[in-house]
Design a protein around this motif. Sequence first.
Motif, PDB file in Angstrom:
ATOM      1  N   ASP A 170       0.832  -1.203   0.000  1.00 34.31           N
ATOM      2  CA  ASP A 170       0.000   0.000   0.000  1.00 34.31           C
ATOM      3  C   ASP A 170       0.867   1.254   0.000  1.00 34.31           C
ATOM      4  O   ASP A 170       0.515   2.270  -0.617  1.00 34.31           O
ATOM      5  CB  ASP A 170      -0.920   0.009   1.232  1.00 34.31           C
ATOM      6  N   ALA A 171       2.010   1.196   0.699  1.00 30.73           N
ATOM      7  CA  ALA A 171       2.896   2.353   0.773  1.00 30.73           C
ATOM      8  C   ALA A 171       3.447   2.711  -0.597  1.00 30.73           C
ATOM      9  O   ALA A 171       3.668   3.882  -0.897  1.00 30.73           O
ATOM     10  CB  ALA A 171       4.028   2.080   1.753  1.00 30.73           C
ATOM     11  N   GLN A 172       3.656   1.722  -1.433  1.00 28.91           N
ATOM     12  CA  GLN A 172       4.142   2.018  -2.776  1.00 28.91           C
ATOM     13  C   GLN A 172       3.134   2.862  -3.546  1.00 28.91           C
ATOM     14  O   GLN A 172       3.477   3.812  -4.243  1.00 28.91           O
ATOM     15  CB  GLN A 172       4.414   0.702  -3.536  1.00 28.91           C
ATOM     16  N   GLY A 173       1.860   2.522  -3.352  1.00 22.99           N
ATOM     17  CA  GLY A 173       0.813   3.325  -3.985  1.00 22.99           C
ATOM     18  C   GLY A 173       0.766   4.728  -3.402  1.00 22.99           C
ATOM     19  O   GLY A 173       0.564   5.714  -4.129  1.00 22.99           O
ATOM     20  N   ALA A 174       0.968   4.816  -2.063  1.00 24.87           N
ATOM     21  CA  ALA A 174       0.943   6.128  -1.410  1.00 24.87           C
ATOM     22  C   ALA A 174       2.107   6.987  -1.892  1.00 24.87           C
ATOM     23  O   ALA A 174       1.966   8.213  -2.064  1.00 24.87           O
ATOM     24  CB  ALA A 174       1.002   5.952   0.102  1.00 24.87           C
ATOM     25  N   LEU A 175       3.286   6.374  -2.124  1.00 27.24           N
ATOM     26  CA  LEU A 175       4.423   7.124  -2.639  1.00 27.24           C
ATOM     27  C   LEU A 175       4.119   7.701  -4.026  1.00 27.24           C
ATOM     28  O   LEU A 175       4.420   8.872  -4.320  1.00 27.24           O
ATOM     29  CB  LEU A 175       5.657   6.231  -2.722  1.00 27.24           C
ATOM     30  N   LEU A 176       3.498   6.891  -4.854  1.00 21.87           N
ATOM     31  CA  LEU A 176       3.142   7.378  -6.191  1.00 21.87           C
ATOM     32  C   LEU A 176       2.110   8.504  -6.119  1.00 21.87           C
ATOM     33  O   LEU A 176       2.159   9.461  -6.913  1.00 21.87           O
ATOM     34  CB  LEU A 176       2.602   6.212  -7.034  1.00 21.87           C
ATOM     35  N   ALA A 177       1.202   8.408  -5.118  1.00 22.43           N
ATOM     36  CA  ALA A 177       0.183   9.462  -4.962  1.00 22.43           C
ATOM     37  C   ALA A 177       0.834  10.775  -4.528  1.00 22.43           C
ATOM     38  O   ALA A 177       0.478  11.866  -5.019  1.00 22.43           O
ATOM     39  CB  ALA A 177      -0.866   9.023  -3.938  1.00 22.43           C
ATOM     40  N   ILE A 178       1.795  10.711  -3.598  1.00 27.88           N
ATOM     41  CA  ILE A 178       2.519  11.913  -3.160  1.00 27.88           C
ATOM     42  C   ILE A 178       3.279  12.507  -4.332  1.00 27.88           C
ATOM     43  O   ILE A 178       3.297  13.731  -4.540  1.00 27.88           O
ATOM     44  CB  ILE A 178       3.466  11.572  -1.993  1.00 27.88           C
ATOM     45  N   GLU A 179       3.923  11.644  -5.108  1.00 30.54           N
ATOM     46  CA  GLU A 179       4.678  12.125  -6.268  1.00 30.54           C
ATOM     47  C   GLU A 179       3.765  12.877  -7.238  1.00 30.54           C
ATOM     48  O   GLU A 179       4.099  13.975  -7.717  1.00 30.54           O
ATOM     49  CB  GLU A 179       5.349  10.940  -6.972  1.00 30.54           C
ATOM     50  N   ALA A 180       2.610  12.326  -7.509  1.00 27.53           N
ATOM     51  CA  ALA A 180       1.673  12.960  -8.452  1.00 27.53           C
ATOM     52  C   ALA A 180       1.145  14.274  -7.900  1.00 27.53           C
ATOM     53  O   ALA A 180       1.044  15.284  -8.628  1.00 27.53           O
ATOM     54  CB  ALA A 180       0.529  11.999  -8.746  1.00 27.53           C
ATOM     55  N   GLU A 181       0.818  14.303  -6.589  1.00 30.56           N
ATOM     56  CA  GLU A 181       0.259  15.517  -5.983  1.00 30.56           C
ATOM     57  C   GLU A 181       1.289  16.633  -5.982  1.00 30.56           C
ATOM     58  O   GLU A 181       0.977  17.789  -6.346  1.00 30.56           O
ATOM     59  CB  GLU A 181      -0.193  15.212  -4.557  1.00 30.56           C
ATOM     60  N   GLU A 182       2.548  16.339  -5.604  1.00 32.27           N
ATOM     61  CA  GLU A 182       3.565  17.378  -5.548  1.00 32.27           C
ATOM     62  C   GLU A 182       3.979  17.834  -6.948  1.00 32.27           C
ATOM     63  O   GLU A 182       4.353  18.987  -7.146  1.00 32.27           O
ATOM     64  CB  GLU A 182       4.789  16.885  -4.760  1.00 32.27           C
ATOM     65  N   ARG A 183       3.909  16.965  -7.925  1.00 36.97           N
ATOM     66  CA  ARG A 183       4.190  17.373  -9.292  1.00 36.97           C
ATOM     67  C   ARG A 183       3.126  18.368  -9.775  1.00 36.97           C
ATOM     68  O   ARG A 183       3.437  19.363 -10.433  1.00 36.97           O
ATOM     69  CB  ARG A 183       4.221  16.138 -10.198  1.00 36.97           C
ATOM     70  N   ARG A 184       1.858  18.093  -9.409  1.00 39.29           N
ATOM     71  CA  ARG A 184       0.772  18.999  -9.809  1.00 39.29           C
ATOM     72  C   ARG A 184       0.890  20.331  -9.100  1.00 39.29           C
ATOM     73  O   ARG A 184       0.779  21.397  -9.713  1.00 39.29           O
ATOM     74  CB  ARG A 184      -0.577  18.340  -9.466  1.00 39.29           C
ATOM     75  N   ARG A 185       1.214  20.265  -7.768  1.00 39.65           N
ATOM     76  CA  ARG A 185       1.259  21.487  -6.977  1.00 39.65           C
ATOM     77  C   ARG A 185       2.433  22.374  -7.374  1.00 39.65           C
ATOM     78  O   ARG A 185       2.304  23.601  -7.413  1.00 39.65           O
ATOM     79  CB  ARG A 185       1.354  21.115  -5.499  1.00 39.65           C
ATOM     80  N   SER A 186       3.604  21.753  -7.682  1.00 35.25           N
ATOM     81  CA  SER A 186       4.803  22.547  -7.983  1.00 35.25           C
ATOM     82  C   SER A 186       4.910  22.905  -9.462  1.00 35.25           C
ATOM     83  O   SER A 186       5.643  23.837  -9.821  1.00 35.25           O
ATOM     84  CB  SER A 186       6.056  21.793  -7.553  1.00 35.25           C
ATOM     85  N   GLY A 187       4.242  22.140 -10.293  1.00 37.76           N
ATOM     86  CA  GLY A 187       4.369  22.357 -11.728  1.00 37.76           C
ATOM     87  C   GLY A 187       5.676  21.847 -12.298  1.00 37.76           C
ATOM     88  O   GLY A 187       6.055  22.226 -13.416  1.00 37.76           O
ATOM     89  N   ILE A 188       6.392  20.989 -11.546  1.00 39.71           N
ATOM     90  CA  ILE A 188       7.659  20.401 -12.029  1.00 39.71           C
ATOM     91  C   ILE A 188       7.331  19.080 -12.726  1.00 39.71           C
ATOM     92  O   ILE A 188       6.962  18.091 -12.065  1.00 39.71           O
ATOM     93  CB  ILE A 188       8.645  20.168 -10.865  1.00 39.71           C
ATOM     94  N   PRO A 189       7.448  19.003 -14.067  1.00 35.86           N
ATOM     95  CA  PRO A 189       6.938  17.829 -14.796  1.00 35.86           C
ATOM     96  C   PRO A 189       7.744  16.544 -14.568  1.00 35.86           C
ATOM     97  O   PRO A 189       7.195  15.451 -14.624  1.00 35.86           O
ATOM     98  CB  PRO A 189       7.017  18.273 -16.260  1.00 35.86           C
ATOM     99  N   ASN A 190       9.051  16.643 -14.354  1.00 33.91           N
ATOM    100  CA  ASN A 190       9.881  15.419 -14.214  1.00 33.91           C
ATOM    101  C   ASN A 190      10.204  15.098 -12.753  1.00 33.91           C
ATOM    102  O   ASN A 190      11.201  14.444 -12.457  1.00 33.91           O
ATOM    103  CB  ASN A 190      11.167  15.559 -15.022  1.00 33.91           C
ATOM    104  N   LEU A 191       9.396  15.561 -11.823  1.00 34.26           N
ATOM    105  CA  LEU A 191       9.586  15.275 -10.392  1.00 34.26           C
ATOM    106  C   LEU A 191       9.484  13.760 -10.143  1.00 34.26           C
ATOM    107  O   LEU A 191       8.590  13.096 -10.651  1.00 34.26           O
ATOM    108  CB  LEU A 191       8.513  16.018  -9.582  1.00 34.26           C
TER     109      LEU A 191
END
Length: 843
Positions: A419-440
Amino acid sequence: MLRQYFEMKARVPDAILFYRMGDFYEMFFDDAREAAPLLGIALTARHKDSDIEAPMCGVPYHAAEHHIARLIASGRKVAVCDQVEDPRAARGLVRRDITRIVTPGTVLDPEALLPEAPSYLAALAAGEPDWGIAFLDLSTGRFHAGTVAAARLPDVFALFRPREVLFSDAAEPPSIPARIPRSLRSAAWFEAAARSGAPPGALPAAAEKAAAAALAYAAELRPHGVAHVGAAQPLRFGERMGLDASAVATLEIFESTDGSPDRSLCRLIDRTRTPMGSRALRDALARPFTDPVELADRWEAVGELAANPELRRLLQQSLAEVGDLERRFARICVRNAGPREVAAWAGGLARLPEIRRTGAPLTSPRLRGLIDEMPEAADLVERVSRTLAPDPPIAVAAGGAIRDGADRELDELRALRRDAQGALLAIEAEERRRSGIPNLRVRYNRVFGYSLEVGEKHRDRVPADWIRRQSLANAERFATPALKELEEKILGAEERIGQIEERIYGELLAELALSAERAAGISSALSGLDLTASFAEAAASGRWVRPILSERPRLRLDGSRHPLVEALRREEPFVPNDCDLSAERRIVLVTGPNMGGKSTYLRQVATAVLLAQAGSFVPADTMEFSIVDRIFTRVGAADHLSRGESTFMVEMLEAAAILREATPRSLVILDEVGRGTSTFDGLSIAWAIVEHLHDAVEKAAFVLFATHYHELTEIALVRTGVANATMAVKEVGGRVVFLRKVVPGAADRSYGIQVGELAGLPPSVTARAREILGNLERQELDVQGAPVLARHEGESAGQGQLLLFSASEELVLEKLRSLDADNMTPIAALSLLASLQERLKKH
């Protein structure tokens, strides 16, 4: 760091220390100087060319076993010093400790072991009058102990071929071969080992002490215990056929004369399908049986499998899937086996039902006993399968060794990790959207943990609430509160998963170790089946026959062949030969030309006896024999210059041992005894030896004696138990043709000059040799009684070489002078007169 290194090194002064530093094992100072050339690696130094230069070399930690194996093979000991605390948690220098010591006699790692050969540690303890000796193969659990005279130690070492010998520094035993690494312990250590050992049993006191020392030494180096080692089995040398070091070498049992195991008798006949069977073959050849009932059972079993090729093929096919159960179980018991090896061990046990079904039609008592008495192992297979994953890793530390469903807490933690692997991917997607950094991307580092990695050109977009963790050349890494919270959960779960897997795996190994007696019974049964099938395959493919036991002293071979010569020299067909020894004809003197095959003939007779008493069929048309208690050989030239013993001294020492120890049940092979000294001395000694072997009732062994002393053949005229045989030859167009056939009678020449021509001696040398030979054969003597050798063909004897009687005439006169006519039988007198007349006719 060096202070810590020297503290560790002081604990193992006789071992090469592998000192863990990061991803390498480093060696320093003398250890580095010694190890670098053995391992083929570069020797370098820290603080090179300074006052504190430290020579060093190193190997990657993941390749350590390969390098340790190379050092062990060269006879060195290795101590492994590991980091025993997490570098991340360490304050100051990481704590290290010696986690294991590997010695040639206690090594268990597969890379350092030959699958087909045992790996014995020998322990010696002084006794009166004999030494106590123990042989422990830690890699299989086989354990023997007994007593042996000091003079027999080299012979025992030649049979067991130990890789290390342990003894007290208070009493160094004699005659330990230089090639065997030695380990010393104090007399107090030996006494303490004896007190803590098993209560005295059937073994002599010195043997008990040696056995206790071997077990204590093994336990000292293997702190997890040696549960697979049972009580030492009594080693009574008189209960098996005796072979001395000379016989082992002469018959090329384990190595050819040039030191190659590939051209040995053992390798030639080894058709086994398991390493256990191969080791059983070596033991049978090293210690052949002397019990007639046991031999009959073994021959019957070999005959049944030889006559059933399809059943034998199916049985060997199943055995080939079993693997080395003995050594895998030994590593399980000492906690040196990884999950994949445990799974392979269980997979081998899973073949037992198939082997039982295949062997169901067999009827011979030995085969039925091996199959019917083989212990069950279904519960062990099931225990492993319900614990380990279907495809486990090599090491438990790699993770994933334990199957899902084996432990509830482990399953829950694994679910959390997924489940944590999924949560890591969710954090990655959220912070990429919030920061606007496409290759985060979310990255993981052992030191800094999880972080968000941002390329250099996007640093200006990093939100203010991110926390900088690491700066790289072209990127920055950051954490967020949510990422840190998830990281703690993941890392906590990972650590806990590792702890649970280690615990479950340790419990599995401990439980399996309790089945040591069963595991030994299974291995013994399978090795017995494998050995019997191997003998049967050799018999069927080589046209070998079952020996017949004789109640009277007898050794009769019809059409016997030397298995090694027949197999390896295919350029010409092997010529079979017969041999017939009995109570009335105990000694055969074999004469004939060089290169005629005398030595091969002697060896093939001894090899047939060896194979028969190992439980095998033999390469011959028929064989009838009585049990042999020892095979003695005195062959070839060797010296022990380090002990001040010349070639002739070694020859005489070996001959003396034969005369001292041979019995009426022994087989004695003598090849060119007496050639290491002057002709008359050598002939006299050889003659006296033959007479002694014939006349001494308590030493009246079977003897095959090959010689170029043609005069010895006259012994047959005065000793009824002596017969003559010779190697047949033909001369065709001035060239000698060796027929390789043993026929009755005696040779009158050795064709040595012709062999010299074949070898390429210059014609001038061989021509002059023929002239000198002619002078010798005429046996002309000068006035001083010396042979006339110097003159050339056509020359007169010359001044100072006035001829007296020929040597033949002198010998006839001397024989007549010493004749005891009053005590000769008419037949002996007539035979002697015929011999003397024949000698005079020749010259």
